[in-house]
Design an enzyme around this catalytic site. Sequence first.
Site, mmCIF file in Angstrom:
data_model
loop_
_atom_site.group_PDB
_atom_site.id
_atom_site.type_symbol
_atom_site.label_atom_id
_atom_site.label_comp_id
_atom_site.label_asym_id
_atom_site.label_seq_id
_atom_site.Cartn_x
_atom_site.Cartn_y
_atom_site.Cartn_z
ATOM 1 N N ARG A 60 -0.372 -0.022 2.694
ATOM 2 C CA ARG A 60 -0.328 1.360 2.190
ATOM 3 C C ARG A 60 0.251 1.426 0.780
ATOM 4 O O ARG A 60 -0.194 2.235 -0.049
ATOM 5 C CB ARG A 60 0.506 2.206 3.161
ATOM 6 N N HIS A 64 -1.664 3.306 -2.237
ATOM 7 C CA HIS A 64 -1.069 4.426 -2.967
ATOM 8 C C HIS A 64 -0.805 4.070 -4.428
ATOM 9 O O HIS A 64 -0.769 4.955 -5.277
ATOM 10 C CB HIS A 64 0.217 4.874 -2.280
#
Length: 317
Positions: A60, A64
């Site tokens: 993640r 991001h």
Amino acid sequence: MASRGFILLQISLLLTVATTAFSLSPYYYKNICPEALPTIKKLVEAAVYKERRMGASLLRLHFHDCFVNGCDASILLDPTPNIDSEKNAVANNNSARGFEVIDQIKAEVDKVCGHPVVSCADILAVAARDSVVALGGPSWKVRLGRRDSTTASRTQANLDIPSPFMDLPALINNFKNQGLNQRDLVALSGGHTIGFAQCFTFRNRIYNATNIDPAFAKERRVTCRRTGENTNLAPLDPTPAFFDTAYFNNLVKQRGLLISDQELFNGGSTDNLVKTYSLYPEAFWKDFAKSMIKMGNIKPLTGNQGQIRVNCRKVNY
């Protein structure tokens, strides 16, 4: 004899080519520091062995990072008077994690290389791949040679990181803005086959949605009541510590946890691809690897752009 003006034009063209032709390569550190990638792999495996959820967290972080002004490790910068940290963006605040693992990797890699030659942006990209592999997923050749940003943008992070509340048109547009298509959207969303989400991100769905399996909604409500319990965790699919296709199987059964998950299988243009991935794991693995390479190539800083940070949390001054 060539005129002076023509020679200057040729030199100018050569310089232009030299500054624009650089592209990322899986072999970037082969001669610079051959021990870099094995070191990253070893430390990621140790972190995931200690806590399986960390694999999803590291994946993640890379996601991001890339969606905000490209894959430049801007997500790692701590807030300062000059840095409006992306860590404080809505999608990251009290949610993004794994920073201490990246710090550990950076320190060890710089040690084995003798000095800081491996960028924090490249560490994020490799750690994401190694995390997926550690949880039983596919591998791919990570293209390397990124450099680190000297800025961050919380405002841009709030605008560009896709929200768990988005509908399909918004998701398609969000990914299109990054040069990613619908296949990339569905494949990369498959990263939700690992990890967890906080109650506040799926509360509205489990209490108000009509495109949800009632038994699944009832199950999720046990640990996510109408008020409070905002940070209580629920798995994104039934096997959150294994990289498999249970995520897509869930979508077909209307058991997607997030609104943005179920939107991928809700009578729209991505339904067929979700079905394909649920039936053919090898198709998902292949496309996921391709899309990760594509995402990792979003606006990298190369050549003399940016810097190689000594500390991933701070800009070199």
